[in-house]
Design a protein around this motif. Structure first.
Motif, mmCIF file in Angstrom:
data_model
loop_
_atom_site.group_PDB
_atom_site.id
_atom_site.type_symbol
_atom_site.label_atom_id
_atom_site.label_comp_id
_atom_site.label_asym_id
_atom_site.label_seq_id
_atom_site.Cartn_x
_atom_site.Cartn_y
_atom_site.Cartn_z
ATOM 1 N N LEU A 27 0.823 -1.209 0.000
ATOM 2 C CA LEU A 27 0.000 0.000 0.000
ATOM 3 C C LEU A 27 0.863 1.267 0.000
ATOM 4 C CD1 LEU A 27 -2.570 -1.276 2.627
ATOM 5 C CD2 LEU A 27 -3.022 -0.921 0.196
ATOM 6 N N LEU A 28 1.975 1.248 0.715
ATOM 7 C CA LEU A 28 2.866 2.403 0.725
ATOM 8 C C LEU A 28 3.451 2.637 -0.662
ATOM 9 C CD1 LEU A 28 4.847 1.879 4.091
ATOM 10 C CD2 LEU A 28 2.844 3.321 3.695
ATOM 11 N N ARG A 29 3.904 1.575 -1.302
ATOM 12 C CA ARG A 29 4.527 1.712 -2.630
ATOM 13 C C ARG A 29 3.499 2.104 -3.686
ATOM 14 N NH1 ARG A 29 8.008 -3.266 -1.037
ATOM 15 N NH2 ARG A 29 10.026 -2.308 -0.581
ATOM 16 N N GLU A 30 2.298 1.572 -3.575
ATOM 17 C CA GLU A 30 1.243 1.947 -4.533
ATOM 18 C C GLU A 30 0.908 3.430 -4.437
ATOM 19 O OE1 GLU A 30 -2.029 -0.629 -3.720
ATOM 20 O OE2 GLU A 30 -1.184 -2.330 -4.846
ATOM 21 N N ALA A 31 1.100 3.994 -3.244
ATOM 22 C CA ALA A 31 0.838 5.422 -3.049
ATOM 23 C C ALA A 31 2.013 6.292 -3.483
ATOM 24 C CB ALA A 31 0.511 5.695 -1.585
ATOM 25 N N GLY A 32 3.119 5.667 -3.876
ATOM 26 C CA GLY A 32 4.280 6.406 -4.359
ATOM 27 C C GLY A 32 5.384 6.618 -3.344
ATOM 28 N N ALA A 108 -1.498 2.073 6.857
ATOM 29 C CA ALA A 108 -0.759 2.710 5.767
ATOM 30 C C ALA A 108 -1.181 4.166 5.606
ATOM 31 C CB ALA A 108 -0.974 1.951 4.465
ATOM 32 N N ASP A 109 -2.468 4.454 5.775
ATOM 33 C CA ASP A 109 -2.944 5.826 5.670
ATOM 34 C C ASP A 109 -2.297 6.711 6.729
ATOM 35 O OD1 ASP A 109 -4.955 7.855 4.628
ATOM 36 O OD2 ASP A 109 -5.499 7.778 6.741
ATOM 37 N N ILE A 110 -2.154 6.203 7.945
ATOM 38 C CA ILE A 110 -1.490 6.966 9.003
ATOM 39 C C ILE A 110 -0.024 7.202 8.653
ATOM 40 C CG2 ILE A 110 -0.630 6.769 11.379
ATOM 41 C CD1 ILE A 110 -3.328 5.534 12.105
#
Length: 299
Positions: A27-32, A108-110
């Motif tokens: 999720l972190l990598r998908e967000a860039g 991941a959002d946090i």
């Protein structure tokens, strides 16, 4: 976009740390975001990795339980490095104090969007350990022995391991005589334990100090007096909710600095890792570590 270095304890939580990180990492990598992963082979190694990553301006993530969380958080205390947690251990008590979610997407959002907030850390000084910094609590007495038994347990996990360790420790424990000096005021105490808490929780979710906050600049000191064993087992059950503090056998103080001494060979521990024998001096370091989390009472 944020750049992270994840430091993994590969033995945490029955070797589930890597699997937990994989779900969050995607999720972190998908967000860039950038993410590099380092596997530690000891707590000292984990601290070294964390310090070097912080010097490169990266956000450091502790992946594991309270041992690696407290170790890395302590190593980064005072450096300005931003710290994040991916809870994946047996207890996860400091993550619980921060109200971090178990859901990978919410966590991941946090990590991606929360603003760093300063939290207190705890400096531990003794003849054995010189100076060590941890995050959660320092405990001297039967709970230090219980934690040792829990760490040696292989068949049980989480709260069950700590409860079994507690039962074993209490069976053999004899009340000890303590001298407790809180902000220069001396108190005598005979009983089971003295706990200096920065976090409300220890022992896998037990609310030893329900009034403690990670950002109030104070240690919450919980002292459990000598009592019949059957009452102590009742107190152990009341730790689930924190109602034990209302019993006359329990005394709570607040201080910035604490000295715990005993003529008896009383063991103490800190964040599930540090193990030694009294005396020990404990000091709060207010707002010394920026952490990624969202307080429940934040506006």
């Amino acid at each position: 976009m944020r750049q992270f270095t994840a430091v993994v304890n590969p033995t945490a939580g029955g070797s589930t740390a890597a699997a937990t990180l994989l779900r969050v990492a995607r999720l972190l990598r998908e967000a860039g975001a950038g993410l590099e992963t380092e596997y530690s082979h000891s707590l000292a190694h984990a601290k070294d990795i964390a310090r070097k990553a912080g010097e490169r301006g990266r956000i450091v993530l502790a992946v594991g339980g309270d041992g690696i969380t407290g170790g890395i958080g302590g190593a980064l205390s005072g450096t300005g490095t931003v710290f994040g947690l991916v809870p994946a251990g047996r207890g996860n008590d400091f993550a619980r104090a921060l109200d971090l979610p178990a859901d990978p997407a919410a966590l991941a959002d946090i990590l991606l969007h929360a603003e760093p907030r300063p939290v207190d850390t705890v400096e531990v000084e003794s003849a054995v350990h010189r100076r060590t910094v941890v995050l959660g609590s320092v405990y001297a007495g039967v709970d230090a022995l219980a934690n040792r038994h829990a760490n040696q347990t292989r068949l049980l996990r989480g709260a069950a391991a700590y409860y079994a360790g507690g039962l074993r420790a209490v069976t053999a424990w004899r009340p000890a005589d303590y001298r407790v000096t809180a902000d220069g005021v001396e108190h005598t105490h005979r009983g089971y334990t003295v706990v200096a808490a920065n976090s409300p929780y220890y022992g896998s979710g037990r609310r030893i100090a329900p009034g403690a906050r990670v950002d109030d600049g104070l240690l919450h000191i919980v002292m459990i007096k000598e009592a019949p064993r059957r009452l102590f087992f009742t107190l152990m059950n009341e730790l689930k909710t924190g109602t034990h503090i209302h019993r006359p056998e329990v005394r709570v103080l607040r201080a910035r600095e604490l000295r715990i001494e005993s003529m008896d060979p009383v063991p103490y521990g800190a964040d599930g890792e540090v193990e030694a024998t009294l005396p020990v001096t404990v000091r709060v370091r207010p707002g010394d570590l920026p952490v990624l989390y969202r307080p429940a009472d934040a506006a």
